[in-house]
Design a protein around this motif. Structure first.
Motif, short mmCIF file in Angstrom:
data_model
loop_
_atom_site.label_atom_id
_atom_site.label_comp_id
_atom_site.label_asym_id
_atom_site.label_seq_id
_atom_site.Cartn_x
_atom_site.Cartn_y
_atom_site.Cartn_z
N LEU A 1 7.97 0.35 -4.23
CA LEU A 1 6.80 -0.64 -4.27
C LEU A 1 7.12 -0.58 -2.17
N SER A 2 5.57 -0.56 -1.93
CA SER A 2 5.25 -0.87 -0.35
C SER A 2 5.05 -2.09 -0.18
N ALA A 3 4.50 -2.14 0.62
CA ALA A 3 4.83 -3.83 1.20
C ALA A 3 4.16 -4.76 0.60
N LEU A 4 2.44 -4.32 0.00
CA LEU A 4 1.69 -4.58 -0.69
C LEU A 4 1.78 -4.46 -2.10
N ASP B 1 11.40 -5.06 -9.59
CA ASP B 1 12.52 -5.13 -9.70
C ASP B 1 13.41 -4.98 -8.47
N GLY B 2 13.12 -3.97 -7.28
CA GLY B 2 13.07 -3.31 -5.96
C GLY B 2 13.44 -2.36 -6.40
N GLY C 1 -2.14 2.24 -2.35
CA GLY C 1 -1.24 1.03 -1.48
C GLY C 1 -0.23 0.55 -1.84
N VAL C 2 -0.29 0.58 -3.64
CA VAL C 2 1.30 -0.61 -3.47
C VAL C 2 2.71 0.16 -4.05
N VAL C 3 2.57 1.62 -4.15
CA VAL C 3 3.62 2.74 -3.81
C VAL C 3 3.89 3.17 -2.81
#
Length: 237
Positions: free
Chosen positions: A221-224, A121-122, A173-175
């Motif tokens: 969270l990262s962009a990915l 949720d950001g 790469g997801v965070v």
């Protein structure tokens, strides 16, 4: 003269004849007949001999079999790589993206999925690295990376493993780990009281004889990771 048979082959051959008799007679009934118990023992001996020999050969005592196993594994690896290269020429951009996301899903454990859900949720969570530094200066010695409050918020099953979970998610790469957020001071103080952080602090003092230092960071969270969650989010959420 006929070639001498392998000792294991001889045991197996005899056991095969006995096993045939046992099958016709019935294993339980054969045990009550003259010689029945001895026949059962011979079959069990053959089973053990075969298993022992297979273990030895797979451990490399039989170089021919070992080479066959190794070559088979190498062929499997080559086939897998060939399959990936073929797919790289056949898939379009969207299909390629789905393959990436599917590979990420397959590497996650349940607690890591909960962490991603908590971040989806950001929200931004506090994170610290625990290090030690000599009073005389010099480089820091990091003893704990990526301790974070996200584990508590996500309700993970194994809170002591949150630093490892975050490290794995970062490697996928997801965070992403960002700079300290001064507005989250209270959350940092709470995080410093958690058991894993306190244990790292104690290690710095008692084992390494250094003064504890804390590098304050944030986790999101990262962009990915955002793209991944949009594709992987369960319909019920």
């Amino acid at each position: 003269m006929a070639e001498e048979r392998d000792p294991v082959d001889r045991v197996v051959a005899r056991a095969g004849r006995l096993a045939g008799w046992l099958a016709r007679t019935g294993w339980q009934a054969a045990g009550r007949l003259p010689g029945g118990e001895a026949a059962q023992r011979q079959v069990r001996k053959a089973e053990k001999a075969v298993l022992d020999q297979v273990r030895k050969r797979l451990d490399g005592e039989d170089p021919v079999l070992a080479e066959t196993v190794v070559n088979g594994e190498a062929d499997e690896v080559r086939s897998a790589m060939a399959g990936l290269l073929r797919l790289s020429t056949e898939l379009d951009r969207e299909q390629g993206r789905r393959h990436v996301f599917l590979s990420i899903v397959r590497q996650l454990v349940p607690d890591e999925a909960r962490i991603l859900a908590a971040l989806s949720d950001g929200s931004v969570y506090v994170l610290v690295h625990v290090a030690g530094r000599s009073a005389l200066g010099g480089p820091q010695r990091i003893v704990l990376r990526n301790a974070s409050s996200v584990g508590r918020a996500a309700g993970v099953m194994l809170p002591d493993l949150v630093p490892e979970y975050v490290t794995r998610l970062a490697s996928l790469g997801v965070v992403q780990v960002g700079p300290e957020d001064p507005t989250l001071g209270a959350q940092y103080e709470i995080l410093l009281t958690e058991d894993r952080v306190r244990a790292a602090e104690n290690e710095v003092r008692t084992v390494h004889k250094l003064s504890p230092r804390y590098a304050r960071r944030t986790l999101r969270l990262s962009a990915l990771g955002i793209q991944f969650w949009d594709a992987a989010r369960p319909r019920a959420l």
